[in-house]
Motif scaffolding. Structure first.
Motif, short mmCIF file in Angstrom:
data_model
loop_
_atom_site.label_atom_id
_atom_site.label_comp_id
_atom_site.label_asym_id
_atom_site.label_seq_id
_atom_site.Cartn_x
_atom_site.Cartn_y
_atom_site.Cartn_z
N ILE A 113 38.31 48.67 49.44
CA ILE A 113 37.55 48.27 48.26
C ILE A 113 36.10 48.08 48.72
CG2 ILE A 113 37.17 46.46 46.55
CD1 ILE A 113 40.16 45.95 46.51
N HIS A 114 35.19 48.87 48.17
CA HIS A 114 33.83 48.93 48.70
C HIS A 114 33.03 47.64 48.48
CE1 HIS A 114 30.50 52.08 49.66
NE2 HIS A 114 30.24 50.94 50.22
N TRP A 115 33.26 46.98 47.35
CA TRP A 115 32.46 45.81 46.98
C TRP A 115 33.32 44.89 46.13
CZ3 TRP A 115 28.09 43.72 48.55
CH2 TRP A 115 27.40 42.83 47.73
N PRO A 116 33.22 43.57 46.31
CA PRO A 116 34.10 42.66 45.58
C PRO A 116 33.82 42.55 44.08
CG PRO A 116 32.49 41.43 46.86
CD PRO A 116 32.37 42.86 47.28
N GLY A 117 32.66 43.06 43.65
CA GLY A 117 32.30 43.00 42.25
C GLY A 117 32.44 44.33 41.54
N SER A 118 32.58 44.27 40.22
CA SER A 118 32.68 45.47 39.40
C SER A 118 31.33 45.80 38.78
CB SER A 118 33.71 45.26 38.28
OG SER A 118 33.63 46.28 37.32
N SER A 119 31.03 47.08 38.66
CA SER A 119 29.79 47.52 38.02
C SER A 119 29.74 47.12 36.55
CB SER A 119 29.64 49.04 38.13
OG SER A 119 29.59 49.45 39.47
N ASP A 120 30.90 46.85 35.97
CA ASP A 120 30.98 46.48 34.56
C ASP A 120 30.73 45.00 34.31
OD1 ASP A 120 31.62 49.11 33.91
OD2 ASP A 120 33.78 48.75 34.13
N LYS A 124 28.21 36.99 38.49
CA LYS A 124 28.78 35.66 38.30
C LYS A 124 29.98 35.64 37.36
CE LYS A 124 24.32 33.39 39.16
NZ LYS A 124 23.27 32.50 38.61
N ASP A 125 30.30 36.76 36.76
CA ASP A 125 31.40 36.85 35.79
C ASP A 125 32.74 36.67 36.51
OD1 ASP A 125 33.31 37.61 33.90
OD2 ASP A 125 32.00 39.13 33.02
N PRO A 126 33.56 35.71 36.09
CA PRO A 126 34.87 35.49 36.73
C PRO A 126 35.81 36.69 36.60
CG PRO A 126 34.63 34.16 34.73
CD PRO A 126 33.29 34.72 35.04
N ASN A 127 35.50 37.63 35.71
CA ASN A 127 36.32 38.84 35.58
C ASN A 127 36.28 39.69 36.85
OD1 ASN A 127 37.51 38.63 32.99
ND2 ASN A 127 35.58 39.23 32.03
N ASN A 128 35.27 39.49 37.69
CA ASN A 128 35.23 40.22 38.96
C ASN A 128 36.48 39.96 39.77
OD1 ASN A 128 32.61 41.67 39.18
ND2 ASN A 128 31.74 39.63 38.89
N ALA A 129 36.90 38.70 39.80
CA ALA A 129 38.10 38.34 40.56
C ALA A 129 39.35 38.98 39.98
CB ALA A 129 38.25 36.82 40.60
N ILE A 130 39.42 39.05 38.66
CA ILE A 130 40.57 39.66 37.99
C ILE A 130 40.64 41.15 38.30
CG2 ILE A 130 41.59 40.19 35.74
CD1 ILE A 130 40.31 37.55 34.72
N LEU A 131 39.48 41.80 38.24
CA LEU A 131 39.43 43.25 38.46
C LEU A 131 39.73 43.63 39.91
CD1 LEU A 131 36.41 44.19 36.18
CD2 LEU A 131 38.77 44.98 35.93
N ARG A 132 39.18 42.86 40.86
CA ARG A 132 39.46 43.22 42.26
C ARG A 132 40.92 42.92 42.63
NH1 ARG A 132 35.51 39.13 43.17
NH2 ARG A 132 36.42 37.18 43.88
N ASP A 133 41.51 41.93 41.96
CA ASP A 133 42.93 41.68 42.16
C ASP A 133 43.75 42.87 41.66
OD1 ASP A 133 45.33 39.74 42.54
OD2 ASP A 133 45.54 40.43 40.47
N LYS A 134 43.37 43.41 40.51
CA LYS A 134 44.04 44.58 39.97
C LYS A 134 43.85 45.78 40.89
CE LYS A 134 46.19 46.83 36.63
NZ LYS A 134 47.60 46.57 36.28
#
Length: 290
Positions: A113-120, A124-134
């Motif tokens: 996984i290149h980066w812990p955050g999503s481009s979308d 600071k959006d907590p959805n980053n954690a949800i998406l990287r978990d997926k």
């Protein structure tokens, strides 16, 4: 000639070269051909790329043609690529399949996984954690189906790693590829990764886009002169002596050979001097990602 002493056994049991060829910013087809040709001749057996680098197709074409020339097969090469931040979540498997198609191989040795955050998402959006978990759940699936032999992460902070390990779907990351050099090293990260069987693989070994600040550092140059090795060799060996893998990039035939010629030891007092240099991060800080 390949230096077999620079082989590391990952926590999965698979073996990975500690010195590899980085390909960040290499996009020209003819240049990539020449560099990979020379790298294989020099003994490189690990090639690191990423979807974001925009060079997977060129690398795949070069390897398809050059491996037979050097009497090598796909099994002799350790291939790494990475999931882009644009494809976090449900698109992760599709992204990996596209990488495999472009690289003209049936599997990867390591997918990160290149980066812990999503481009979308905002950092600071907590959805980053949800998406990287997926994304991680999809990478676990990819390993189970043989699309990649191992999986890992890149640019994860300790906080991100802790979150992953709490819900890893039965597969721990074998590698965390991060910025690591005498101007930027996190001893607490090294300790955490060692305790959890995660190998750190360094990028920006020479200091990144402002690399002259590191390559021209008086301490680095002084140690280089005293040991009789080049500044890049000193910086790479400094990482290797801490059991940190390296993936230097070079378009110079001479530098390709020099960067893999690291059969020397930096004395402890010089290692300490290098480790005590001022800290400067040249790349993006992953700690800003929720």
């Amino acid at each position: 000639m390949v230096n077999t002493r620079r082989i590391y056994e990952l926590s999965s049991g698979h073996k990975m070269p500690m010195i590899g060829l980085g390909t960040y910013l290499l996009t020209d087809k003819r240049s990539i051909w020449k560099i990979i040709d020379e790298a294989l001749s020099a003994g490189y057996r690990l090639i690191d790329t990423a979807a974001m680098y925009g060079n997977e197709e060129e690398i795949g074409y070069a390897l398809k043609k050059l491996l037979p020339k050097h009497h090598l097969t796909r099994q002799d090469i350790f291939l790494i690529s990475k999931l882009p931040p644009t494809n976090h979540g449900d698109d992760a498997l599709e992204s990996l399949n596209e990488t495999i198609r472009l690289l003209q191989c049936e599997y990867l040795d390591l997918y990160l996984i290149h980066w812990p955050g999503s481009s979308d998402c905002d950092p600071k959006d907590p959805n980053n954690a949800i998406l990287r978990d997926k994304s991680w759940s999809k990478l676990v699936e990819a390993k189970q189906t043989g699309l990649t032999r191992d999986i890992g992460v890149s640019n994860y902070s300790i906080r991100h790693l802790e979150g992953l390990l709490e819900n890893s779907y039965g597969e721990k990351p074998v590698v965390n590829q991060i910025e690591w050099h005498p101007h930027c090293h996190q001893d607490n990260m090294k300790k955490f990764c060692d305790e959890n069987g995660i190998l750190i693989q360094s990028y920006f070994s020479f200091g990144g886009s402002e690399k002259k600040l590191l390559l021209s550092d008086p301490t680095v140059l002084n140690i280089s002169e005293k040991i009789g090795k080049s500044a890049p060799q000193i910086l790479l060996q400094w990482s290797l002596q801490q059991n940190v893998a390296v993936i230097p990039k070079s378009s110079s035939r001479q530098h390709l050979h020099v960067n893999i010629d690291l059969d020397f030891v930096i004395p402890k007092n010089y290692m300490e001097k290098l480790s005590n240099l001022p800290q400067i991060r040249y790349g993006s800080d992953p700690n800003v990602v929720a």
